[in-house]
Design a protein around this motif. Structure first.
Motif, PDB file in Angstrom:
ATOM      1  N   VAL A  54      38.742  42.698  45.287  1.00  0.00           N
ATOM      2  CA  VAL A  54      38.572  41.378  45.886  1.00  0.00           C
ATOM      3  C   VAL A  54      38.044  41.587  47.300  1.00  0.00           C
ATOM      4  O   VAL A  54      38.716  42.193  48.139  1.00  0.00           O
ATOM      5  CB  VAL A  54      39.924  40.633  45.902  1.00  0.00           C
TER       6      VAL A  54
ATOM      7  N   LEU B 216      39.597  37.807  52.025  1.00  0.00           N
ATOM      8  CA  LEU B 216      40.869  37.106  51.785  1.00  0.00           C
ATOM      9  C   LEU B 216      40.973  35.868  52.677  1.00  0.00           C
ATOM     10  O   LEU B 216      41.648  34.899  52.322  1.00  0.00           O
ATOM     11  CB  LEU B 216      42.051  38.054  52.070  1.00  0.00           C
TER      12      LEU B 216
ATOM     13  N   SER C  77      41.578  32.669  47.988  1.00  0.00           N
ATOM     14  CA  SER C  77      41.998  34.024  47.583  1.00  0.00           C
ATOM     15  C   SER C  77      43.435  34.027  47.055  1.00  0.00           C
ATOM     16  O   SER C  77      43.780  34.828  46.194  1.00  0.00           O
ATOM     17  CB  SER C  77      41.873  34.990  48.767  1.00  0.00           C
TER      18      SER C  77
ATOM     19  N   LEU D 286      35.020  36.723  47.712  1.00  0.00           N
ATOM     20  CA  LEU D 286      35.701  35.441  47.937  1.00  0.00           C
ATOM     21  C   LEU D 286      35.420  34.828  49.304  1.00  0.00           C
ATOM     22  O   LEU D 286      35.718  33.664  49.535  1.00  0.00           O
ATOM     23  CB  LEU D 286      37.222  35.612  47.780  1.00  0.00           C
TER      24      LEU D 286
END
Ligand code: UGA
Length: 424
Positions: free
Chosen positions: A321, A324, A338, A393
């Motif tokens: 990922v 955040l 996130s 993200l």
């Protein structure tokens, strides 16, 4: 003779810090107060307690002016409310976090007002915190003679730019003294100034944020349809946004809006509306659309992993990922998409790896699950290399380097690379 007012700012969060340093930069002497000793110490030593572009420089410049070089206004930071007694106008910029059920927690706001009263402040009191219409009249006006309301439109990540170049300045006032003081404070600014009742000024802030949130949710929804049609929603919005009645800003489709403002303000406005006996179907739909949007990316990942990696489920997959924070240039993770994406991935048994240049610490603090079940990396490269698939993200600049990804399956929640994304 130009009369330069002395200003107070109570609550040194993003808004309070930026307002204190911004007004000092414009020549006002400012007393910034907060109950958090560590925060006050950090600001007094010129060390930024939060990440905000420009903050370090503005703190340095303030320290220089305090040291006597260059003249101009100075902001001092203290925990001592009595230092506000010398001020003409005190702005209240404490947080008004959401309460369970969508209402507003006014604990800090009421606490600040009470303290100001207890030390015997007699000047003009002007909340800048986002408070529901009627709050200033109910909480502040009974205790002080001169009351205003002055909403802020500072977006995190561009807060100083927004402070010095506002689209508009809204001056809510309850009496002539408050209005005169606010006119003087804002005399250095060129923006259109609207002089309104306190309750109107309070509603402007909510109506403003609700409309921007609506634009994002609308773009996301059209984006979801566009993806099914095989159409690029960004090209569509570039065209739609050229209509002057619409405008291109806030039509970037993605994984939904986050942050400490839109979700909280919508929830509070919906709550107020219900209290007033009106069912706000449109605002409700905006929140619901936004609640679902991050999960669309997880659905997309599931599909592509099945098709491209031949795996029936996400269980055991190593997913990186990237990003955040709820948007770039901030370390803020409040209500970030996130949170929903990482939670959903963990629920499905994914081995989650993560990297964010600023927000890792704040994200870890959100839950024990995020601190112990996610593998954090020091660089984007390291994170990507540990994984079979990557989700972007947050549109941090550094993620735009296409060479980072080395042929892996990459899906975007924000348009960064122009590869496949949640609604494109
Ligand atoms: C917002 C408002 O923009 C400020 O004017 C307001 O003063 C502030 O709330 C507040 O109430 O204090 P902020 O929450 O810091 O500021 O951030 P925004 O830049 O507005 O972004 C909000 C969310 O919308 C982010 O998650 C962002 O990624 C998302 N967004 C924004 C989109 O998904 N698409 C867009 O086109 C624009």
């Amino acid at each position: 003779m130009v009369c330069v007012l002395k200003l107070g700012v109570v609550g040194l969060g993003y808004v309070g810090i930026v307002s204190s340093l911004g007004f000092a930069e414009l020549g006002f002497n400012v007393v910034g107060v907060d109950v958090d000793t560590a925060r006050v110490e950090s600001l007094s030593k010129g060390r930024p307690p939060v990440f905000e572009p420009g903050l370090e420089d503005y703190l340095k410049r303030n320290m220089k002016r305090a040291g006597g070089s260059g003249g101009g206004g100075v902001a001092v930071f203290t925990t001592d409310y009595t230092r506000l007694l010398g001020c003409d106008v005190v702005f209240i910029t404490v947080g008004t976090p959401p309460r369970e059920g969508g209402g507003q927690n006014l604990e800090y706001f009421e606490g600040a007002v009470k303290m100001l009263r207890e030390v015997g402040f007699r000047g003009v009191v002007v909340p800048r915190s986002t408070v529901l219409p009627g709050t200033t009249e109910r909480v502040v006006a009974p205790l002080f003679e001169h009351v205003g309301y002055n909403p802020e439109f500072l977006a995190e990540g561009s807060a100083f730019r927004d402070f010095f170049n506002p689209d508009k300045i809204v001056l809510g006032y309850s009496d002539g003294v408050a209005l005169e003081a606010l006119r003087k404070v804002y005399s250095p600014f060129n923006a259109p100034k609207l002089e309104l009742g306190v309750r109107e000024a309070e509603l402007v802030k909510y109506a403003n944020n609700a409309f921007l949130a609506l634009k994002v949710a609308y773009a996301d929804e059209v984006g979801n349809i566009a993806k099914k049609l095989g159409v690029d929603v960004y090209r569509v919005m570039d065209a739609v946004g050229l209509d002057r009645r619409i405008g291109r800003a806030f039509l970037n489709a993605g994984i939904g809006f986050g942050g400490s403002c839109f979700p909280k303000d919508l929830a509070a406005l919906i709550h107020l509306s219900r209290d007033l006996g009106y069912e706000p179907v449109l605002l409700d739909a905006v929140l619901e659309q936004n609640r679902r949007q991050p999960l669309m990316l997880v659905d997309l990942l599931r599909t592509r992993v099945r098709e491209r990696l031949g795996r029936p489920s996400l269980r055991g997959l190593r997913v990186g990922v990237l990003g955040l924070a709820f948007k770039p240039n901030t370390d803020d993770v409040r209500e970030a998409p996130s949170i929903r994406v990482v939670s959903a991935l963990l629920d499905e048994g994914v081995e989650v790896h993560a990297y964010d240049p600023r927000a890792e610490e704040n994200f870890r603090r959100l839950s024990p699950r995020f601190s112990s079940n996610v593998v954090y990396h020091a660089t984007a490269k390291e994170c990507v290399e540990a994984c079979e698939a990557v989700l972007i993200l947050t549109e941090w600049e550094e993620f735009r380097d296409a060479s980072l990804y080395g042929g892996r399956l990459v899906l975007e929640g924000r348009r960064v690379l122009g590869v496949e994304g949640v609604c494109w």
